[in-house]
Scaffold this motif. Structure first.
Motif, PDB file in Angstrom:
ATOM      1  N   SER A 156       0.809  -1.221   0.000  1.00  8.89           N
ATOM      2  CA  SER A 156       0.000   0.000   0.000  1.00  8.89           C
ATOM      3  C   SER A 156       0.841   1.270   0.000  1.00  8.89           C
ATOM      4  O   SER A 156       0.291   2.368   0.080  1.00  8.89           O
ATOM      5  N   ALA A 157       2.175   1.148  -0.087  1.00  8.13           N
ATOM      6  CA  ALA A 157       3.044   2.327  -0.029  1.00  8.13           C
ATOM      7  C   ALA A 157       4.249   2.138  -0.931  1.00  8.13           C
ATOM      8  O   ALA A 157       4.587   1.019  -1.329  1.00  8.13           O
ATOM      9  N   ASN A 187       2.113  10.725   5.670  1.00  5.22           N
ATOM     10  CA  ASN A 187       1.661  10.052   4.457  1.00  5.22           C
ATOM     11  C   ASN A 187       1.253  11.083   3.405  1.00  5.22           C
ATOM     12  O   ASN A 187       0.510  12.021   3.702  1.00  5.22           O
ATOM     13  N   THR A 219      -0.523  11.071  -0.377  1.00  5.05           N
ATOM     14  CA  THR A 219      -1.219  10.224  -1.349  1.00  5.05           C
ATOM     15  C   THR A 219      -0.615  10.408  -2.737  1.00  5.05           C
ATOM     16  O   THR A 219      -0.388  11.535  -3.193  1.00  5.05           O
ATOM     17  N   ALA A 273      -2.699   5.564  -7.301  1.00  2.00           N
ATOM     18  CA  ALA A 273      -2.886   4.203  -6.798  1.00  2.00           C
ATOM     19  C   ALA A 273      -2.157   3.171  -7.642  1.00  2.00           C
ATOM     20  O   ALA A 273      -1.752   2.119  -7.140  1.00  2.00           O
ATOM     21  N   CYS A 290       1.212   1.387  -6.503  1.00  2.00           N
ATOM     22  CA  CYS A 290       1.247   0.361  -5.461  1.00  2.00           C
ATOM     23  C   CYS A 290       0.733  -0.963  -6.000  1.00  2.00           C
ATOM     24  O   CYS A 290      -0.064  -1.006  -6.946  1.00  2.00           O
ATOM     25  N   ASN A 338      -5.708  -1.491  -3.333  1.00  2.00           N
ATOM     26  CA  ASN A 338      -6.289  -0.504  -2.432  1.00  2.00           C
ATOM     27  C   ASN A 338      -6.717   0.724  -3.220  1.00  2.00           C
ATOM     28  O   ASN A 338      -6.125   1.048  -4.262  1.00  2.00           O
ATOM     29  N   THR A 352      -6.231   3.735  -2.343  1.00  2.00           N
ATOM     30  CA  THR A 352      -5.231   4.784  -2.179  1.00  2.00           C
ATOM     31  C   THR A 352      -3.844   4.164  -2.079  1.00  2.00           C
ATOM     32  O   THR A 352      -3.682   3.003  -1.703  1.00  2.00           O
ATOM     33  N   CYS A 353      -2.854   4.978  -2.418  1.00  2.00           N
ATOM     34  CA  CYS A 353      -1.453   4.588  -2.305  1.00  2.00           C
ATOM     35  C   CYS A 353      -0.728   5.795  -1.723  1.00  2.00           C
ATOM     36  O   CYS A 353      -1.093   6.949  -1.995  1.00  2.00           O
ATOM     37  N   PHE A 354       0.278   5.574  -0.880  1.00  2.00           N
ATOM     38  CA  PHE A 354       0.936   6.706  -0.244  1.00  2.00           C
ATOM     39  C   PHE A 354       2.437   6.496  -0.175  1.00  2.00           C
ATOM     40  O   PHE A 354       2.961   5.402  -0.352  1.00  2.00           O
TER      41      PHE A 354
END
Length: 692
Positions: free
Chosen positions: A481-482, A524, A526, A529, A532, A536, A538-540
């Motif tokens: 997710s990151a 974080n 954003t 997306a 990643c 998900n 969102t991606c951060f």
């Protein structure tokens, strides 16, 4: 003394007694087991003693206060102080500490001056550390000494162990706790033995804890993953050994070798709240083990005009986590499930400082630190092992200058550096390397101490301090997710503090105003997306974009109303603002905390103790959708010390007397009403020249 604020003895010798209780003597039949423990001076970082004019603001919790209020692990013990909040990282079941709003990564833990943390993420689960070997816990806040080394952005916590002074010292205790549900019996046993013979001394402590789980309050209503009564998957256990041997030679020169080992296991209760979209995890740690060796020395130089102190250490940490499919804890088939994700970390390093006393009005201390952190992990059985290495160092200098008999200033400067040596990136079974990174930081501090009146003292100061990003901050993909950021820079903060400390006969007062402005905060951000791998929305990526302000007030009042009654009252007000994104809530700390402690001895050998603590709500998500309600927690204990058996004590009581439903993080509820029974005994053999 119990809980107190300390200033250097050379600055007037005025300490604030926050908990109005006197130290128990070694053979006092009414004393707590292990109370009034002599301090292991080689573990002290702040200057003490009349020879030095250096001012080092700090507060402390004594062994007596820890025993009096049944604070059985470090997290509970440290939270006795104003400005300190206990936290529970819900799904991980980790007890952390926040000091004036700063997390455990920004206020590092030390044991006898040796840094203690998990190299990967910089945190440490304070609840895994017992307190049976502790003589006192020293907490420096915004004006903590730069001599601690790097990363003391918001302060430092130093746990100082015991040192025997009599030829033979023995203590033992057995404690049982039972919640109001079956299967919630917890047992704790401790034993220690030590002694001093001539120039040699030795001490060893063993502690054992096992819990089948804890009971929720009766007011809890069942949810999808929790039916009430005994909390699901809440068992845990620990065994701890702490030992040291030391030798004093050539006046006050000293050397000591210490060993600390903690073997534990814990289960993590699943989310039991009602917030939509929160997915429960079913986690267990079959082992959570830590081991440390450290050698400490102190040597007088040039006819004791100077003092050299050194520490070298080697610390290991290993744990394993399994994530199961569901509450049956028997299979690993779902996408989030895995078995035996193992960490194996170690740190080795050392520090040294020299204090030079130019004359009664001037003294200088210079410290140097160096250490290497190594983190090794295997996400699941059969996958390659990843390895990460960091090298860090620091140098600091502080000078105490007594301008007049009443006024002292202490300026300080420090420089620290962090260098990434290795960072593996495992993807699709192959291993590549992240590019190495390097960061450095400058720190500074100024403290003014004025003996304004015969009974009052003013302390004021400011500091600029920093924290380096951890291995996890820079390199973790956060389960897809990151995106890592190997070039993260240190966080930095300006801390300001103004305090008044008054001591008059039977009452004491400590009042402090503080503010801290955090720049380059790691937050974080954003990003698209598609960058990643996890599905998900969102991606951060972590970046140095945040600005934060923490400000507030602390008040502590101690009153020996009459010989049999002692009162301790505290208040903490905390206002935290995200100045770069004002719409975001600040997590896991209440805006207000109040504590009242009463200790009453109506008859010889009989002591009643009552404690009340109130905290306002805490936000659990930055959008404010989830929060833990405010609560009032009541504890009460009665202690009986029969005079026929010196050193014997019997104690019974209740934690959470009103069976209050409360949580430090929404959905992860704490124990309800719990009954306690304890039997303890302490024997100290005195000899000529031995004393406290």
């Amino acid at each position: 003394m119990g809980i107190q604020t300390r200033r250097a003895a050379a600055a007037g010798g005025l300490g604030l007694l926050m908990l109005a209780s006197q130290p128990a003597t070694a053979d006092d039949s009414g004393s707590e087991a292990g109370a009034a423990a002599p301090v292991f001076s080689l573990g002290v970082v702040e200057v003490r003693g009349a020879r030095s004019p250096i001012v080092t603001p700090a507060e402390s919790v004594s062994a007596e206060a820890i025993q009096t209020w049944h604070r059985d692990d470090l997290s509970e013990a440290i939270s006795l102080l104003p400005g300190v909040h206990l936290q529970n990282v819900g799904q991980r079941r980790e007890r952390l500490i926040a000091v004036r709003g700063y997390s455990s990564r920004q206020v590092p833990l030390f044991i006898d001056g040796v840094p203690v943390y998990v190299p990967y993420d910089g945190n440490v689960d304070f609840s895994r550390f017992g307190v049976d070997y502790v003589s006192e816990i020293v907490v420096g806040k915004g004006l903590a000494s730069l001599l601690y080394g790097p990363n003391v952005l918001g302060g430092a916590i130093n746990v100082i162990s015991r040192k025997p002074v009599a030829p033979l010292e023995i203590s033992a205790a057995s404690q049982f706790e039972q919640g109001e549900a079956g299967g919630t019996l917890a047992s704790r046993a401790t034993a220690s033995v030590g002694g001093r013979h001539g120039s040699w001394y030795a001490h060893a402590t063993y502690a054992y804890f096992e819990s089948g789980g804890y009971a929720l309050p009766d007011s809890f209503k069942p949810t999808a993953n929790e039916d009430g009564g005994r909390r699901e998957n809440s068992g845990s256990g620990d065994q701890t050994i702490a030992a040291k041997v030391g030798y004093t030679y050539r006046d006050d020169d000293e050397i000591a070798l210490a060993y600390y080992r903690q073997d534990g296991q814990k289960d993590s209760p699943p989310y039991a709240g009602r917030a939509p979209g929160v997915q429960a995890r079913f986690w267990r740690w079959p082992y959570w083990d830590k081991q440390s060796f450290y050698l400490s020395t102190r040597n007088g130089l040039f006819g004791n005009q100077a003092t050299l102190r050194t520490r070298v250490y080697y610390d290991t940490f290993r744990n394993s986590l399994s994530s199961y499919d569901n509450a049956r804890y028997s299979s690993f088939t779902r996408p989030f499930a895995f078995q035996d994700s193992a960490y194996s970390d170690y740190t080795y390093g050392g520090n040294a400082d020299v204090e030079w006393r130019w004359n009664p009005d001037h003294a200088t201390r210079v410290a140097i630190h160096g250490k290497q952190d190594v983190h090794r992990e295997r996400d699941a059985a059969g996958l390659p092992q990843e390895r990460y290495e960091d090298l860090s160092g620091a140098i600091a200098i502080e000078h105490g200058w007594r301008l007049t008999e009443r006024v002292t200033i202490t300026p300080s400067y420090g420089y620290s550096v962090q260098r990434g040596l290795r960072a593996d990136n495992v993807s699709n079974g192959s291993t590549t390397r992240f590019p190495p990174g390097r960061a450095d930081a400058q720190n500074a501090e100024m403290v003014l101490d004025i003996a304004a009146t015969a009974t009052g003292r003013l302390t004021a100061g400011f500091s600029r301090k920093t924290r380096f990003p951890t291995i996890k901050d820079r390199y973790s993909f956060r389960l897809g997710s990151a995106i890592p950021n190997a070039q993260l820079a240190p966080e930095s903060a300006w801390n300001y503090e103004f305090g008044w400390h008054e001591r008059r006969g039977r009452w004491e007062l400590d009042a402090t105003l503080f503010q801290s402005d955090l720049d380059d905060a790691i937050e974080n951000v954003t990003i698209p997306a598609g960058q990643c791998s996890a599905p998900n929305p969102t991606c951060f990526q972590l970046q140095n974009v945040g600005e934060q302000r923490n400000r507030g007030a602390e008040l502590a009042f101690g009153w020996q109303w009459f010989d049999a009654l002692k009162i301790d009252a505290q208040a903490t007000l905390l206002d935290r603002d995200n100045r770069s994104r004002p719409e975001l809530r600040q997590l896991d700390t209440p805006e207000q905390k109040y504590r009242l402690g009463l200790r009453w001895t109506p008859l010889a050998g009989v002591t009643g103790k009552f404690e009340a603590q109130y905290e306002t709500r805490r936000w659990s998500t930055t959008d404010g959708a989830r929060y833990a309600n405010g609560y009032t927690l009541l504890n009460s204990f009665v202690r009986y010390a029969p005079g026929l058996v010196p050193g014997l004590g019997i104690e019974a009581g209740l934690r959470n007397l009103a069976d209050q439903k409360y949580a430090y993080q929404e959905g992860f509820f704490e124990p309800g009403r719990t009954w306690l029974l304890q039997l303890d005994w302490r024997l100290t053999g005195r000899s000529a020249g031995a004393g406290q």
